[in-house]
Design a protein around this motif. Structure first.
Motif, short mmCIF file in Angstrom:
data_model
loop_
_atom_site.label_atom_id
_atom_site.label_comp_id
_atom_site.label_asym_id
_atom_site.label_seq_id
_atom_site.Cartn_x
_atom_site.Cartn_y
_atom_site.Cartn_z
N LYS A 242 -0.71 5.83 -9.22
CA LYS A 242 -1.98 5.74 -9.76
C LYS A 242 -2.12 6.23 -11.11
O LYS A 242 -2.42 5.48 -12.35
N GLN B 45 0.62 7.73 -3.39
CA GLN B 45 -0.51 6.99 -4.21
C GLN B 45 -0.92 7.70 -5.37
O GLN B 45 -0.97 6.98 -6.42
N ASN C 239 0.95 -1.45 -0.01
CA ASN C 239 0.04 -0.08 0.05
C ASN C 239 1.07 1.29 -0.14
O ASN C 239 1.79 1.17 0.71
N CYS D 63 -1.03 0.12 -6.21
CA CYS D 63 -0.75 0.58 -4.83
C CYS D 63 -1.67 0.63 -3.59
O CYS D 63 -1.31 1.28 -2.63
N VAL D 64 -2.82 -0.04 -3.86
CA VAL D 64 -3.73 -0.04 -2.82
C VAL D 64 -4.20 -1.57 -2.76
O VAL D 64 -4.61 -2.12 -3.71
N ASN D 65 -3.53 -1.99 -1.74
CA ASN D 65 -3.95 -3.54 -1.45
C ASN D 65 -3.39 -4.39 -2.47
O ASN D 65 -4.32 -5.26 -2.88
#
Length: 105
Positions: A17, A13, A7, A23-25
């Motif tokens: 993205k 982030q 994460n 980058c998230v979970n």
């Protein structure tokens, strides 16, 4: 072999993205002998883009070896002030933590 959960937070982030980098979970494959630095390199994250890295909830140096199931969190420079002390990025005297110095080793 195995995997880690990654994460990124805050500005990092947004940057990842924009480049379509998970980058998230994000579940990332883990090769034998990989360290935090290797995962960051694989994601195209430069050391100057990181102020603190956490492995399983504790601040850790870039050279930390990783194991199947580890959780990695990356914080960019500019993490809001009050959280810096709680996260271990600075000491109570307002100086950068010794742990922060060790991140680049």
């Amino acid at each position: 072999m195995g995997s880690v959960l990654f994460n990124a937070f805050s500005f990092l982030q947004k940057k990842l993205k924009a480049q379509n980098i998970p980058c998230v979970n994000a579940v990332l494959d883990l090769k034998d002998g990989q360290r935090v630095k290797d995962i960051l390199d694989d994601l195209g994250i430069a050391p100057q883009d990181i102020e603190g890295v956490f492995v399983n909830g504790k601040i850790a140096p870039f050279e930390t070896p990783l194991h199947d199931g580890d959780r990695i969190a990356a914080l960019p420079p500019g993490t809001p002030g009050p959280y810096r002390l709680l996260l271990g990025l600075v000491s109570s005297a307002g100086k950068k933590s010794d742990k922060k110095k060790d991140l680049t080793k």
